[in-house]
Design an enzyme around this catalytic site. Structure first.
Site, PDB file in Angstrom:
ATOM      1  N   TYR A 108     -57.323 -55.000 -44.878  1.00  0.00           N
ATOM      2  CA  TYR A 108     -56.077 -54.690 -44.193  1.00  0.00           C
ATOM      3  C   TYR A 108     -56.040 -55.478 -42.890  1.00  0.00           C
ATOM      4  O   TYR A 108     -56.737 -55.145 -41.935  1.00  0.00           O
ATOM      5  CB  TYR A 108     -55.975 -53.183 -43.932  1.00  0.00           C
ATOM      6  CG  TYR A 108     -54.752 -52.772 -43.145  1.00  0.00           C
ATOM      7  CD1 TYR A 108     -53.488 -53.262 -43.463  1.00  0.00           C
ATOM      8  CD2 TYR A 108     -54.859 -51.885 -42.081  1.00  0.00           C
ATOM      9  CE1 TYR A 108     -52.368 -52.886 -42.734  1.00  0.00           C
ATOM     10  CE2 TYR A 108     -53.756 -51.490 -41.346  1.00  0.00           C
ATOM     11  CZ  TYR A 108     -52.506 -51.997 -41.682  1.00  0.00           C
ATOM     12  OH  TYR A 108     -51.405 -51.637 -40.955  1.00  0.00           O
ATOM     13  N   ASP A 147     -53.441 -55.840 -47.939  1.00  0.00           N
ATOM     14  CA  ASP A 147     -52.266 -56.123 -47.132  1.00  0.00           C
ATOM     15  C   ASP A 147     -52.654 -57.192 -46.117  1.00  0.00           C
ATOM     16  O   ASP A 147     -53.351 -56.908 -45.143  1.00  0.00           O
ATOM     17  CB  ASP A 147     -51.807 -54.834 -46.442  1.00  0.00           C
ATOM     18  CG  ASP A 147     -50.606 -55.048 -45.540  1.00  0.00           C
ATOM     19  OD1 ASP A 147     -50.114 -56.189 -45.435  1.00  0.00           O
ATOM     20  OD2 ASP A 147     -50.155 -54.058 -44.924  1.00  0.00           O
ATOM     21  N   HIS A 246     -44.634 -49.821 -48.954  1.00  0.00           N
ATOM     22  CA  HIS A 246     -45.207 -50.898 -49.750  1.00  0.00           C
ATOM     23  C   HIS A 246     -45.146 -50.527 -51.231  1.00  0.00           C
ATOM     24  O   HIS A 246     -45.001 -49.355 -51.585  1.00  0.00           O
ATOM     25  CB  HIS A 246     -46.681 -51.133 -49.392  1.00  0.00           C
ATOM     26  CG  HIS A 246     -46.911 -51.644 -48.017  1.00  0.00           C
ATOM     27  ND1 HIS A 246     -47.304 -52.939 -47.745  1.00  0.00           N
ATOM     28  CD2 HIS A 246     -46.811 -51.028 -46.807  1.00  0.00           C
ATOM     29  CE1 HIS A 246     -47.446 -53.100 -46.439  1.00  0.00           C
ATOM     30  NE2 HIS A 246     -47.152 -51.948 -45.850  1.00  0.00           N
TER      31      HIS A 246
END
Length: 261
Positions: A108, A147, A246
């Site tokens: 992330y 991500d 998301h």
């Protein structure tokens, strides 16, 4: 073998929106999560164990912030928490699960919606690039799910002209992704199978109609090192899942071929 990656924008919030029923239906062999935003004593881990998953959670030290996880039906040989740098590890940004013939990371990367964090984001990007270069010497069959918080190409973002000076699509961020792919021998799996525009994985909550009108960004990726490319069967975005701002991204592999690498 089905591998999914999902920024859940808070695992507790996702659980309240039917996440467990979705997980049971989607039935991935391996699931990478980002932005879990919870300590492990703040939700019921047995919910995942009851579905047959070994789960490994790496929350940020700051409560309600960041954090990553990996859930797997097959128990990994080992799990590594963090990326050997406390500056980033305190934010719970990298977790790695190692299997017999491949290794999976859930990552992330920082956002920089607050421009004061852009420097931190770019520092982490450079650190991650060098970290992955070293890691793939030990694990040549590497899968990076997560991500990335960057749209790589103009095709990956709605309205690239108006967003040209917005973090997530800045020239220096996109240039870093060029180098990340090239120097780490990484392949963007979705673009192996799908070269169409309007393929997005995130839609802002700030505009209520952003998702319904598909005004989004593709900032979530499943990346693989080149030796794994020939074993890929499919790559996709599961836009029907609505537990977060998301959508999950996924890849399918021929497991037998991977086991024989």
């Amino acid at each position: 073998m089905k591998l999914l990656s999902y920024n859940v924008n808070g695992i507790r919030a996702a659980l309240n929106k039917g996440f467990i029923n979705w997980l049971k239906s989607a039935d991935p062999d391996l699931l990478c999560l980002q932005e879990i935003k919870a300590q492990t004593d703040q939700f019921d881990i047995s919910l995942f164990e009851n579905l047959g998953y070994h789960s490994y959670w790496y929350p940020a030290e700051k409560k309600g912030y960041s954090g990553v996880a990996i859930l797997s039906k097959n128990q990994p040989l080992s799990v590594k928490y963090g990326c050997d740098n406390q500056k980033y590890d305190q934010e719970g940004r990298v977790i790695q699960a190692n299997f017999e013939n491949f290794s999976v990371l859930s990552v992330y990367l920082p956002s920089a919606t607050n421009t004061s964090r852009l420097g931190f984001k770019m520092e982490f990007c450079e650190y991650l690039l060098e970290y992955i270069k070293k890691l793939e010497k030990k694990f040549p069959n590497l899968i990076i799910n997560g991500d990335i918080n960057i749209c790589h190409k103009a095709i990956d973002i709605n309205d690239p002209i108006r967003n040209a000076k917005v973090s997530g699509f800045l020239p220096e961020e996109r240039e870093w992704m060029d180098r990340f792919f090239d120097q780490c021998n990484l392949v963007d799996t979705l673009r192996v199978f799908n070269h169409e525009p309007n393929q997005y994985s995130w839609w802002t909550y700030r505009v209520k109609t952003a998702r319904s009108n598909n005004k989004g960004w593709r900032i979530d990726y499943s990346l693989v090192t080149t030796p794994l490319l020939k074993h890929l069967q499919r790559a996709y975005i599961l836009t029907q899942a609505v537990h977060s701002d998301h959508a999950p991204v996924g890849i399918d592999f021929d497991l037998n071929k991977i086991q024989n690498l």
